[in-house]
Design a protein around this motif. Structure first.
Motif: not given
Length: 308
Positions: A31-32, A41-43, A64-68, A74-76
Motif C-alpha cells: 500500500a505504501l 492516500v491509505i485508509v 517513517d511510513d506516516l511521513k511518506r 489508524y489508532g483513532h
C-alpha cells in the motif's frame, strides 16, 4: 488509473485500490509503495489497527511510513470501545464527505474481510442502541455468562441463536441489544441492503496469498520484532485500563498471552510460542475466508509485486 472522485450521483468513490491479505503478508508495504508512486492516500481496513494503545502489537504503520503518505483510520478508537464494521463504514463515509480522498487515489488496506465486503457491497443500517440497553446486556453477560444469554436469545430469536456459538459473547449481546432496542431480529436488519462506497467497475482488487512457509516465517520474525519494539509495555498499558475482557481490543493476539506471562502464570517463552501459533491460526482463517468470499475480480498475488 485516474484521480479519485465521487461519481455523478455522489454515491461511490472511483479508482480505489483495495489490498487485502492475511496478517504479516506485506499488505502495508505494498500500500505504501502504491501510495508514494501514485500520490495516493491509505485508509486502514483492519479491525485491530483502529485501536489506540496497541500501536506495536497490531503492526500499525510506523512514524517513517506516516511521513511518506497520508494514513487514515489508524489508532483513532479507544480500546474501551466496541468498534464495528458499521462504525468503520461511517468513518470512511465521513472521510469521503469531508473531501479527504478527493483528487487522490484511495488505497484501502487491511485484513478484515467484512470491511472490504461492506465497502463494495454496502451494509445494512443498524438501529441506534440506547446506552441503558447496552449497559443492561453487557452487565448481564458479565454476571451470568454468555451461555445463559445464548439461552435467552434462543427463546426470543431462535433463528439467530442457531447461528451463534454459546461462547460468542459479543455477537450474542449485540443480537439481544438490537432485538430489545428495535423489536426486530438483527437478521432482519442485516437483510436490508445498504449503499456501497466504492465503484466496483473502476476499482482494483488485490489479495496477497503468500506461500504458507513464507508467511509462517514472517509471522514469527515480526512477533520477535514487536517484543523488541515494546509490545509488552503496550499490553501493560492496556491492562491498566481494566477493560471488559470481551471487548475486541482485549482479544488482539498477544494480549492474553503476554498478560499471562507478566502475571507469572506462564513462562514468557511459552507466551511467545502461544502468540505465534495463534497468529498463524488467525492467518489461516483469514486466507480461507478470502478464498471463499472474494470473487474473480480479486487478483491474487503470491508475493508483494509491483502493480502499475
Amino acid at each position: 488509473m485516474g484521480n479519485s472522485g465521487r461519481d455523478e450521483g455522489g454515491e461511490r468513490v472511483k479508482n480505489a485500490i483495495l489490498i487485502a491479505g492475511p496478517t504479516a503478508s506485506g499488505k502495508s508495504a505494498l500500500a505504501l509503495e502504491l501510495a508514494t508512486s501514485k500520490g495516493g492516500v491509505i485508509v486502514n481496513a483492519d479491525s485491530m489497527q483502529v485501536y489506540s494503545v496497541l500501536d506495536v502489537l497490531t503492526a500499525r504503520p510506523g512514524a517513517d511510513d506516516l511521513k511518506r503518505a497520508p494514513h487514515y483510520l489508524y489508532g483513532h478508537v479507544s480500546p474501551a470501545t466496541a468498534y464495528s464494521t458499521g462504525a468503520w463504514l461511517r468513518d470512511v463515509t465521513q472521510l469521503i464527505e469531508r473531501g479527504t480522498l478527493a483528487g487522490r487515489i484511495p488505497i484501502f488496506v487491511g485484513g478484515t474481510g467484512l470491511y472490504f465486503k461492506a465497502l463494495v457491497e454496502g451494509i445494512s443500517k443498524m438501529p441506534d442502541i440506547p446506552a441503558s440497553i447496552r449497559e443492561h446486556w453487557r452487565g448481564r453477560s458479565l454476571e451470568e455468562g454468555s451461555e445463559q444469554l445464548h439461552r435467552i436469545l434462543a427463546e426470543r430469536d431462535p433463528e439467530m441463536a442457531t447461528r451463534l456459538k454459546p461462547g460468542d459473547t459479543q455477537r450474542i449481546v449485540r443480537a439481544l441489544e438490537v432485538l430489545e432496542a428495535s423489536g426486530r431480529s438483527i437478521l432482519d436488519w442485516q437483510g436490508a441492503s445498504g449503499n456501497a462506497l466504492v465503484d466496483r467497475e473502476s476499482a482494483s482488487f488485490f489479495v496477497l496469498e503468500p506461500e504458507r512457509p513464507t508467511l509462517v516465517r514472517r509471522i514469527d520474525e515480526r512477533f520477535d520484532r514487536m517484543l523488541e519494539a515494546g509490545a509488552l509495555e503496550e499490553v501493560r498499558a492496556l491492562a491498566s485500563m481494566q477493560l471488559d475482557p470481551a471487548l475486541p481490543a482485549m482479544k488482539a493476539i498477544g494480549v492474553r498471552e503476554l498478560q499471562a506471562a507478566d502475571a507469572g502464570e506462564i513462562e514468557f517463552s511459552e507466551a511467545i510460542t502461544r502468540a505465534k501459533i495463534a497468529t498463524r491460526q488467525y492467518a489461516k482463517r483469514q486466507t480461507t475466508w478470502f478464498r471463499n468470499q472474494f470473487g474473480p475480480e480479486w487478483k491474487r498475488l503470491k508475493s508483494v509485486e509491483s502493480i502499475s
